[in-house]
Design a protein around this motif. Structure first.
Motif, short mmCIF file in Angstrom:
data_model
loop_
_atom_site.label_atom_id
_atom_site.label_comp_id
_atom_site.label_asym_id
_atom_site.label_seq_id
_atom_site.Cartn_x
_atom_site.Cartn_y
_atom_site.Cartn_z
N GLU A 164 35.73 48.08 50.73
CA GLU A 164 34.77 47.08 51.64
C GLU A 164 34.50 45.94 50.60
O GLU A 164 34.38 44.75 51.29
N PHE A 165 34.28 46.13 49.33
CA PHE A 165 33.93 45.09 48.57
C PHE A 165 35.19 44.21 48.38
O PHE A 165 35.08 43.13 48.49
N LEU A 166 36.28 44.67 48.11
CA LEU A 166 37.50 43.89 48.14
C LEU A 166 37.88 43.18 49.27
O LEU A 166 37.90 41.67 49.30
N THR A 186 26.12 36.10 47.13
CA THR A 186 25.39 37.12 46.39
C THR A 186 25.75 38.51 47.28
O THR A 186 25.55 38.51 48.68
N TYR A 187 26.41 39.62 46.67
CA TYR A 187 26.61 40.85 47.43
C TYR A 187 25.64 41.76 46.84
O TYR A 187 25.50 42.17 46.07
N ARG A 188 25.05 42.33 48.23
CA ARG A 188 23.97 43.19 47.74
C ARG A 188 24.35 44.78 48.35
O ARG A 188 24.95 44.88 49.51
N SER A 189 23.97 45.54 47.64
CA SER A 189 24.18 46.93 47.87
C SER A 189 23.09 47.83 47.35
O SER A 189 22.19 47.38 46.86
N LYS A 190 23.24 49.38 47.50
CA LYS A 190 22.15 50.23 47.14
C LYS A 190 22.33 50.00 45.58
O LYS A 190 21.19 50.52 45.06
N LYS A 191 23.35 49.73 45.10
CA LYS A 191 23.16 49.94 43.63
C LYS A 191 23.13 48.56 43.14
O LYS A 191 22.63 48.37 41.58
N GLY A 192 22.59 47.34 43.47
CA GLY A 192 22.10 46.24 43.56
C GLY A 192 22.85 44.95 43.65
O GLY A 192 23.11 45.08 44.78
N GLU A 193 22.83 44.03 42.80
CA GLU A 193 23.56 42.71 43.16
C GLU A 193 24.27 42.10 42.38
O GLU A 193 24.40 42.53 41.20
N LEU A 194 25.46 41.28 42.87
CA LEU A 194 26.64 40.87 42.24
C LEU A 194 26.55 39.54 42.69
O LEU A 194 26.93 39.23 43.86
N GLN A 195 26.84 38.53 42.01
CA GLN A 195 27.01 37.13 42.34
C GLN A 195 28.54 36.57 42.19
O GLN A 195 29.25 37.35 41.39
N GLN A 383 25.58 41.44 52.73
CA GLN A 383 25.07 42.96 52.52
C GLN A 383 26.34 43.89 52.61
O GLN A 383 27.22 43.63 53.60
N LEU A 384 26.41 44.85 51.64
CA LEU A 384 27.53 45.84 51.85
C LEU A 384 26.79 47.15 52.35
O LEU A 384 25.93 47.60 51.71
N GLU A 385 27.30 47.35 53.54
CA GLU A 385 26.68 48.64 54.00
C GLU A 385 27.09 49.79 53.60
O GLU A 385 26.23 50.82 53.58
N ASN A 386 28.01 50.14 52.93
CA ASN A 386 28.60 51.34 52.68
C ASN A 386 28.60 51.60 51.09
O ASN A 386 29.37 52.74 50.55
N GLN A 387 27.82 50.74 50.57
CA GLN A 387 27.84 50.95 49.02
C GLN A 387 26.94 51.76 48.37
O GLN A 387 25.65 51.67 49.01
#
Length: 387
Positions: A164-166, A186-195, A383-387
């Motif tokens: 999904e992220f890729l 900005t990619y946001r998931s349950k683990k945090g954020e990444l720019q 938003q990354l739904e499955n992370q």
């Protein structure tokens, strides 16, 4: 593009001399700055610097940060605030009033897809590309770095990240590529954020100089200093040869009817007709009118020469449309009151830059907004739904 070439050459030199090095990249700017996101500098372990990330105010401290990242052998993100007048690190204080994020990446020569090797592919591909740098504004987090090159062939991340992220990364890289502009996410998931910084790197301008006179030599030399690709076409082998032009120039001796067959023409190809041979220039112009993708066709000479060209083409049943005429610049160049061959070359190159960048070419002092006001800097949330 020429700066990237210098960085890669410095990288090759450091590698052959077994010197470790660090690539410093401006990955985000908020407010004003001398250099924008995408500016780069290579620093080797001896402190030699190639490229620039500012107008000189940051390089001193960036050298120290580069060597520190090299010593720790890990990527680091450093924030510089040039709006803080009390910040002694910035030094000269250019008054830019911007917040600059710089990513420092120690280079692993054993990695065939390290950041500088990706820059090499950008240089060799000769097509529009998108470079992707992944980082985290929380400096204590892992800084992934420059990890992806997207172009016609497409590269992938290769670090085992989730599908999904890729796919999100590749989708946004494809958007930047098709939109012809850089962007931030900005990619946001349950683990945090990444720019992420998606840098659109356009293919270099391809300048085709039709004519190999002494004035063409000067024009080619000045265009080369800008990092443009250059082709020179003429029917005279005495003029069009490698002894008279830079080694990087493609030199073609041919009759006008076959001139375009020897060229790789793309969306960034522009033509300057300056053979001082009316019939040769006219024959080339007739061929160029059929190329709808060309944005710029410049013709050296007075208005009466261009008027005569139109009249002669009309006698052959060739009647350029308003759109075709709009792509022709005759007389060529901006009005800089140019007289010498070098001044005329400056006028021509300035006009080409103006046309391709769709710029007003007005005085910057008269501009009401920031110089780079059209460049996007906001991070769009994904938003990354499955992370």
């Amino acid at each position: 593009m020429r700066e990237l070439e210098h960085i890669y050459l410095a990288y090759e030199t450091a590698k052959s001399n077994k010197l470790n090095c660090v690539l410093a990249t401006v990955v985000h700017v908020e407010g004003s700055s001398y250099r924008r996101a995408g500016a780069r500098m290579l620093v080797d372990e001896l402190g030699q610097m190639t490229g620039a990330i500012s107008g000189g105010c940051l390089e001193g401290d960036a050298l120290k940060k580069s060597l520190h990242a090299l010593h720790q052998n890990r990527n680091k993100l450093i924030t510089y605030d040039t709006s803080d007048e009390s910040d002694a690190i910035v030094g000269a204080q250019l008054g830019c009033n911007g917040i600059i994020q710089i990513l420092f990446e120690p280079i692993d020569y054993n990695n065939p897809e390290n950041p500088v090797e990706l820059l090499k592919e950008v240089l060799q591909n000769n097509n529009n590309s998108v470079l992707v740098s992944l980082f985290n504004l929380q400096k204590n987090q892992v800084q992934i770095g420059t990890s992806l090159l997207f172009n016609i062939g497409g590269k992938t991340l290769g670090d085992g990240r989730s599908t999904e992220f890729l796919q999100k990364i590749k989708s946004d890289a494809k958007f930047a590529h098709s939109a012809h502009k850089s962007c931030f996410r900005t990619y946001r998931s349950k683990k945090g954020e990444l720019q992420a910084f998606f840098q659109f790197v356009p293919q270099p301008i391809h300048l085709v100089i039709v004519g190999a006179g002494n004035d063409a030599q000067i024009l080619a030399s000045m265009a080369d200093s800008l990092g443009w690709n250059i082709s020179v076409i003429d029917g005279r082998a005495t003029h069009a040869n490698k002894e008279r032009f830079l080694g990087s120039c493609q030199v073609v001796v041919t009759e006008p009817e076959k001139a375009l067959e020897a060229l790789d023409i793309n969306d960034n190809t522009v033509f300057v007709l300056m053979t001082h041979n009316y019939k040769y220039d006219l024959a080339i112009l007739e061929l160029l009118l059929l190329r709808e993708s060309l944005l710029y066709i410049g013709i050296l000479g007075p208005k009466k020469k261009y008027k005569r060209m139109l009249e002669d083409m009309a006698e052959k049943g060739i009647h350029p449309s308003a759109e075709q005429k709009n792509r022709i610049y005759a007389p060529i160049g901006l009005d800089l009151n140019s007289e010498t061959p070098a001044e005329i070359a400056l006028s021509i190159l300035s006009e080409i830059q103006k046309v391709l960048c769709d710029s007003s070419a007005d005085h910057l002092r008269d501009k009401l907004n920031r110089i780079h006001v059209d460049e996007p800097s906001e991070f769009q949330l994904v938003q990354l739904e499955n992370q």
